[in-house]
Design a protein around this motif. Structure first.
Motif, PDB file in Angstrom:
ATOM      1  N   SER A 113       0.828  -1.214   0.000  1.00  0.00           N
ATOM      2  CA  SER A 113       0.000   0.000   0.000  1.00  0.00           C
ATOM      3  C   SER A 113       0.855   1.253   0.000  1.00  0.00           C
ATOM      4  O   SER A 113       0.416   2.317  -0.437  1.00  0.00           O
ATOM      5  N   ALA A 114       2.088   1.127   0.509  1.00  0.00           N
ATOM      6  CA  ALA A 114       2.995   2.284   0.572  1.00  0.00           C
ATOM      7  C   ALA A 114       3.820   2.450  -0.695  1.00  0.00           C
ATOM      8  O   ALA A 114       4.697   3.322  -0.754  1.00  0.00           O
ATOM      9  N   HIS A 115       3.565   1.642  -1.719  1.00  0.00           N
ATOM     10  CA  HIS A 115       4.335   1.710  -2.969  1.00  0.00           C
ATOM     11  C   HIS A 115       4.322   3.127  -3.538  1.00  0.00           C
ATOM     12  O   HIS A 115       3.272   3.740  -3.695  1.00  0.00           O
ATOM     13  N   GLY A 116       5.507   3.640  -3.831  1.00  0.00           N
ATOM     14  CA  GLY A 116       5.635   5.000  -4.353  1.00  0.00           C
ATOM     15  C   GLY A 116       5.655   6.071  -3.287  1.00  0.00           C
ATOM     16  O   GLY A 116       5.775   7.261  -3.590  1.00  0.00           O
ATOM     17  N   GLY A 117       5.554   5.645  -2.022  1.00  0.00           N
ATOM     18  CA  GLY A 117       5.531   6.621  -0.926  1.00  0.00           C
ATOM     19  C   GLY A 117       6.423   6.202   0.227  1.00  0.00           C
ATOM     20  O   GLY A 117       7.506   5.638   0.020  1.00  0.00           O
ATOM     21  N   THR A 118       5.959   6.459   1.452  1.00  0.00           N
ATOM     22  CA  THR A 118       6.753   6.219   2.657  1.00  0.00           C
ATOM     23  C   THR A 118       6.015   5.282   3.599  1.00  0.00           C
ATOM     24  O   THR A 118       4.830   5.474   3.879  1.00  0.00           O
ATOM     25  N   PRO A 126       3.769 -12.358   0.134  1.00  0.00           N
ATOM     26  CA  PRO A 126       2.652 -12.446   1.084  1.00  0.00           C
ATOM     27  C   PRO A 126       2.640 -13.789   1.808  1.00  0.00           C
ATOM     28  O   PRO A 126       3.207 -14.790   1.315  1.00  0.00           O
ATOM     29  N   LEU A 127       1.998 -13.831   2.961  1.00  0.00           N
ATOM     30  CA  LEU A 127       1.852 -15.093   3.690  1.00  0.00           C
ATOM     31  C   LEU A 127       1.050 -16.066   2.835  1.00  0.00           C
ATOM     32  O   LEU A 127       0.030 -15.703   2.235  1.00  0.00           O
ATOM     33  N   GLY A 128       1.533 -17.297   2.766  1.00  0.00           N
ATOM     34  CA  GLY A 128       0.871 -18.312   1.950  1.00  0.00           C
ATOM     35  C   GLY A 128       1.253 -18.254   0.500  1.00  0.00           C
ATOM     36  O   GLY A 128       0.741 -19.035  -0.318  1.00  0.00           O
ATOM     37  N   GLY A 129       2.157 -17.360   0.132  1.00  0.00           N
ATOM     38  CA  GLY A 129       2.558 -17.223  -1.259  1.00  0.00           C
ATOM     39  C   GLY A 129       4.029 -17.508  -1.445  1.00  0.00           C
ATOM     40  O   GLY A 129       4.791 -17.653  -0.481  1.00  0.00           O
ATOM     41  N   SER A 130       4.456 -17.579  -2.700  1.00  0.00           N
ATOM     42  CA  SER A 130       5.866 -17.808  -3.011  1.00  0.00           C
ATOM     43  C   SER A 130       6.385 -16.839  -4.057  1.00  0.00           C
ATOM     44  O   SER A 130       7.598 -16.747  -4.269  1.00  0.00           O
ATOM     45  N   ARG A 131       5.495 -16.117  -4.705  1.00  0.00           N
ATOM     46  CA  ARG A 131       5.893 -15.210  -5.771  1.00  0.00           C
ATOM     47  C   ARG A 131       6.094 -13.803  -5.190  1.00  0.00           C
ATOM     48  O   ARG A 131       5.166 -13.212  -4.641  1.00  0.00           O
ATOM     49  N   PRO A 132       7.292 -13.256  -5.315  1.00  0.00           N
ATOM     50  CA  PRO A 132       7.543 -11.910  -4.776  1.00  0.00           C
ATOM     51  C   PRO A 132       6.958 -10.821  -5.679  1.00  0.00           C
ATOM     52  O   PRO A 132       6.831 -11.002  -6.895  1.00  0.00           O
ATOM     53  N   THR A 133       6.620  -9.701  -5.052  1.00  0.00           N
ATOM     54  CA  THR A 133       6.144  -8.517  -5.774  1.00  0.00           C
ATOM     55  C   THR A 133       7.095  -7.368  -5.482  1.00  0.00           C
ATOM     56  O   THR A 133       7.397  -7.086  -4.308  1.00  0.00           O
ATOM     57  N   ALA A 134       7.597  -6.711  -6.530  1.00  0.00           N
ATOM     58  CA  ALA A 134       8.524  -5.589  -6.342  1.00  0.00           C
ATOM     59  C   ALA A 134       7.791  -4.416  -5.687  1.00  0.00           C
ATOM     60  O   ALA A 134       6.627  -4.128  -6.005  1.00  0.00           O
ATOM     61  N   VAL A 135       8.469  -3.758  -4.767  1.00  0.00           N
ATOM     62  CA  VAL A 135       7.886  -2.589  -4.092  1.00  0.00           C
ATOM     63  C   VAL A 135       8.900  -1.445  -4.091  1.00  0.00           C
ATOM     64  O   VAL A 135      10.104  -1.660  -3.965  1.00  0.00           O
ATOM     65  N   ASP A 136       8.379  -0.248  -4.238  1.00  0.00           N
ATOM     66  CA  ASP A 136       9.195   0.968  -4.195  1.00  0.00           C
ATOM     67  C   ASP A 136       8.741   1.788  -3.004  1.00  0.00           C
ATOM     68  O   ASP A 136       7.746   2.510  -3.086  1.00  0.00           O
ATOM     69  N   ILE A 137       9.425   1.627  -1.892  1.00  0.00           N
ATOM     70  CA  ILE A 137       9.041   2.351  -0.675  1.00  0.00           C
ATOM     71  C   ILE A 137      10.254   3.034  -0.069  1.00  0.00           C
ATOM     72  O   ILE A 137      11.397   2.625  -0.282  1.00  0.00           O
TER      73      ILE A 137
END
Length: 444
Positions: free
Chosen positions: A226-231, A259-270
């Motif tokens: 939710s903080a992607h692109g921010g702080t 995420p919990l229960g997952g294995s695929r990472p998601t890139a984040v810019d924070i």
């Protein structure tokens, strides 16, 4: 920095020497010997700052400040006086003065305060917005140092670790860093790590997939995404579990979240700002906080000062809080302000604001007197306060009414004990003995 400054002082030598000092810094300076001449000068010219003496023949400096504010004069006012008592400073600040110095003033101190007031003066459009980061309140040297650090780091991408006691304003500082950064248009997501149980915090931060645990009926992206692109602001980071610490380390190292229960990472810019009231180095040595995470967090360290280290800011904080709570800020009596200045404030600004709200309600819209303050604050007015003072007040029981009568009389007498004794119909010695018994200090 340039600006036109009016120096009002009946001491010709001080007036001329101050003008020479400020002119040497590039300012244009005009002098006035008293209030009447100052008003006449102001009617003919525009000034960016007014330097004002307290004691002058005729209308004194506080009276002149009140007149100028009533007339709509918006230039900052710096008062300089050889009679630098707490009462004088409080009266000046309530009269519309922006800052207060005591003679003799070191040249570098005067130059610094003048430059600071000119930086923070309202814009030509009259916005009146203070230029302190995030609208933070305070002019003490420790606060000026804090503002410099916030401005320095805001323009970078560095992770920031904020430390300081509870109630010192760490979230406000984090918001200021965000607002001054190039991420200001992005989200600011605050998380109080200590307020959430371990499993809940892990799910809220990193998100989860449907079925990851009992009750996970749908996918949740999590606060980090939710903080992607921010702080992302993580308060009380020192209280998180080893499992959460390990996951956070991966986010900071890889800039991705799983995420919990997952294995695929998601890139984040924070941009991460973390805060704690704990000593993280000690927790690392105790083996309860990961050293590698500590190093990742401690890229740029900012320590927020406790309120007891900047007591001179208390009148400013009081005035700001009361103005924010009501259209017309109630007056705070000198005795009440002395109690506020004397209290150690273990809960810092947060505790001060709570005490003021309580006093404002008790005052019912009228002036805030000392007896409107919480018991632990007024009991500490003549001592170091704290629990000992509170216990003494409880032990007095039936005498609380008499204590309040004494406080009321001191209020009416402006702290003058002889006049207070007359109002109470008791001898001066008796009054002195009872004040000592009740832990009351009238400041004189």
């Amino acid at each position: 920095m340039t600006g036109h400054i009016l120096v009002v002082d009946d001491d010709r030598v001080f007036r001329l020497s101050t003008a020479a000092l400020l002119e040497g810094e590039g300012y244009r300076v005009t002098g006035a010997a008293d209030a009447e001449e100052a008003v006449e000068r102001l009617s003919r010219d525009r000034f960016d700052l007014i330097v004002l003496d307290l004691r002058m023949p005729g209308l004194d400096g506080i009276g002149l400040a009140e007149v100028l504010r009533t007339r709509g004069e918006g230039a900052p006012i710096l008062m300089i006086s050889g009679f630098g008592t707490v009462d004088a400073a409080v009266r000046a600040l309530h009269g519309g003065v922006d800052d207060f110095l005591t003679k003799p003033v070191e040249p570098e101190v005067l130059i610094g305060r003048v430059a600071d007031l000119l930086r923070r003066r309202p814009s030509a459009e009259g916005s009146g917005v203070d230029e302190t980061p995030g609208g933070m309140i305070g002019r003490a040297d420790v606060m000026e140092a804090l503002y410099r650090e916030i401005r320095q780091v805001a323009g970078s991408t560095a992770t920031v670790l904020l430390t300081g006691e509870t109630g010192t304003g760490k979230e406000r500082a984090a918001r200021a860093i965000h607002d001054l950064s190039d991420r200001a248009e992005g989200p600011f997501v605050p998380v109080n790590c200590a307020a959430l149980a371990e499993g809940v915090l892990e799910s809220e931060l990193f998100g989860h997939l449907r079925g990851a645990f009992t009750g996970a009926v749908e996918d949740r992206p999590g606060l980090i995404r939710s903080a992607h692109g921010g702080t992302l602001f993580l308060d009380e980071i020192g209280d998180v579990s080893p499992a959460v610490q390990q996951r956070l380390l991966r986010v900071l190292q890889e800039r991705e979240v799983v995420p919990l229960g997952g294995s695929r990472p998601t890139a984040v810019d924070i941009r991460l700002v973390a805060a704690t009231h704990r000593d993280l180095r000690s927790r690392v040595e105790e083996g309860v906080f990961r050293e590698d995470l500590f190093f990742r967090l401690n890229v740029f360290h900012i320590h927020l000062p406790p309120l007891r280290q900047r007591r001179g800011d208390i009148p400013l904080l009081v005035d700001h809080a009361l103005r924010s709570a009501a259209d017309a800020a109630p007056r705070v009596s000198p005795l009440a302000m002395r109690a506020l200045l004397a209290h150690p404030w273990p809960g810092n600004v947060r505790q001060l604001l709570s005490a003021l709200e309580s006093a404002r309600i008790r005052a019912g819209g009228g002036p805030i007197q000392a007896h409107h303050l919480p018991q632990e604050v007024r009991a500490g007015g003549g001592t170091h306060g704290g629990r000992d003072g509170e216990d003494r007040y409880r032990q007095r029981g039936d005498n609380a009414t008499e204590r309040d009568r004494i406080l009321d009389a001191l209020e009416q007498a402006d702290g003058v004990r002889i006049r207070a004794a007359e109002l109470l119909g008791m001898g001066r010695t008796t009054l002195w003995r009872k004040m000592k018994e009740y832990g009351i200090d009238a400041g004189g």
